[in-house]
Design a protein around this motif. Sequence first.
Motif, PDB file in Angstrom:
ATOM      1  N   HIS A 312      22.255 -31.063  11.883  1.00 25.31           N
ATOM      2  CA  HIS A 312      21.300 -32.023  11.365  1.00 25.31           C
ATOM      3  C   HIS A 312      20.793 -31.327  10.049  1.00 25.31           C
ATOM      4  O   HIS A 312      21.038 -31.885   9.009  1.00 25.31           O
ATOM      5  N   ALA A 316      21.699 -32.983   6.268  1.00 22.73           N
ATOM      6  CA  ALA A 316      20.388 -33.290   5.554  1.00 22.73           C
ATOM      7  C   ALA A 316      20.608 -32.561   4.267  1.00 22.73           C
ATOM      8  O   ALA A 316      20.166 -32.996   3.205  1.00 22.73           O
ATOM      9  N   VAL A 321      18.864 -37.230   3.993  1.00 22.20           N
ATOM     10  CA  VAL A 321      18.735 -37.690   5.515  1.00 22.20           C
ATOM     11  C   VAL A 321      19.543 -39.028   5.758  1.00 22.20           C
ATOM     12  O   VAL A 321      19.502 -39.304   7.050  1.00 22.20           O
ATOM     13  N   ASP A 324      22.044 -38.765   8.155  1.00 20.98           N
ATOM     14  CA  ASP A 324      22.025 -38.065   9.554  1.00 20.98           C
ATOM     15  C   ASP A 324      22.730 -38.608  10.551  1.00 20.98           C
ATOM     16  O   ASP A 324      22.853 -37.718  11.537  1.00 20.98           O
ATOM     17  N   ALA A 327      25.407 -36.267  11.796  1.00 23.91           N
ATOM     18  CA  ALA A 327      25.381 -34.966  12.318  1.00 23.91           C
ATOM     19  C   ALA A 327      25.771 -35.072  14.021  1.00 23.91           C
ATOM     20  O   ALA A 327      26.312 -34.119  14.359  1.00 23.91           O
ATOM     21  N   GLU A 443      12.070 -27.085  11.290  1.00 25.30           N
ATOM     22  CA  GLU A 443      12.276 -28.495  11.082  1.00 25.30           C
ATOM     23  C   GLU A 443      11.526 -28.982   9.964  1.00 25.30           C
ATOM     24  O   GLU A 443      10.255 -28.717   9.522  1.00 25.30           O
TER      25      GLU A 443
END
Length: 481
Positions: A312, A316, A321, A324, A327, A443
């Motif tokens: 991820h 990204a 994103v 995504d 991923a 994150e």
Amino acid sequence: MEDKVESIGRKAGRGLRWSLLGNVVTKAASFAMSLVLARLIAPEDFGIYAIALAATQFVMHIKDAGIIAATVQWRGRLDEIAPTATVLGFLFATGLYGIFWVGAPWFSELAGSAEATGVVRLLTMVILVEAVTAVRSAALMRRFAQDKLALANLAGFAVNAGLAISLAAGGAGAYSFAWGQVAQAVVTGAIVFVSARVPVAIGFDRDVAGRLLRFGLPSAAGFGLEAVLMNSSFVVVGAILGKLQLGYYLLAFNVSSWVPGVIGTAVRYVSLPGFSRLAEDGDSLAEGVRRSVPMLVTFVLPVALVMATLAHPLIAFLYGVEWDPSAGVLRWLAVLMVVRMLTSFLAVDILTSMGATKSTIWLNLGWAAALLPALMVGAHYGGIRGAAIGHAAAAALVALPLCVLLLHRRGIRLAPVMPGLVRPGLATLAAGTLMVLFTGAFEGNPLLELVVVGGAGMVVFAAVVLPPAVLRQLTGKKVSP
């Protein structure tokens, strides 16, 4: 035996260094180009391109009826076979292109995107260039002249990148990829044709043709099935889930193909001629296999770890994103990547070097028999992630055991390889545990997560996989006499 292994090893090592250099530079530039194109082209266009790519990958593997592999493996002089090999390669490639021109609409419909027809017809045109240069490419490989091949590929890619980005900026969509690759094939082919210095001679010797085809056709069938295996997921995903989901799947597949593209392609340039020379002495071949497998595994596993655990943040950071969904696919295709390196870029080349080209057919037929149902079930019940799981499961549970069985039947004992795999296995376990525990710790900041978590994992991997003497040298400590 040792002297022969060392001699061929030196030649192959030089060729491998050039192949790696050329592939690293080309793939790095290709990666940069993909970042640009991902922002200029919609996911749907990636899906259309994936359909054309599936067709092209298949024809590229069988384009010459195995003449390149047969020429590399030929035990005699090149001038004995060059005129006949040239004729065979040209006739087969042009006939194959005609078939795909006619069948492009049907193939595109099967993959769920009729508008891909024109792109399929254009992109598969690259095999017409290969029809002229096949024997020249084989001659350079026989001589371990990978420096000339690398320079030709780099020059071709420069033309590809400039043209593809310009067309994409102008709104050409999927055609940007196709025109760029056709231009690359022409430039690379012209340089190979000149640098190989193989006299232009046309002729046909029935005995030579028979010997070339007896080796080449099973080899081409094996490589063709390999291409079907690697690209059938594009057709299945496109037909079941549509071109938008196929675009996400293609992006993940391309990322998972970085290592096969860089290391695998470089290995194949030297492994086939290298193993072919070693195959003249069974003990030399066994020693070559014992050295090659652990080295390849050590290179591949850390990259697979990063792709599987940090998919991820990796997607990204590189593509944004909005990509995504790729991923979840990449995690599982990392498993496929490892198996591909061991099967397609090592076991197949060992079998081919021994003349066991029919074994590669059985390998890929068994793999295909498991893969196609796995892909369809996975795509129906799990979307693009399910398709990736099916792909990985078929590779690990069917293809890998088949490789071991076929190599064993040809007298290649893998037991001596196992001690060399202990350190890479333990390193993978230790680094993977660390990276899984700290995944998500940063994150919202994918770059920081990649640097900190990925970097820590690679340090742990290196600490376990490298012998103590090497670690002491790297850390500046004196090695005991």
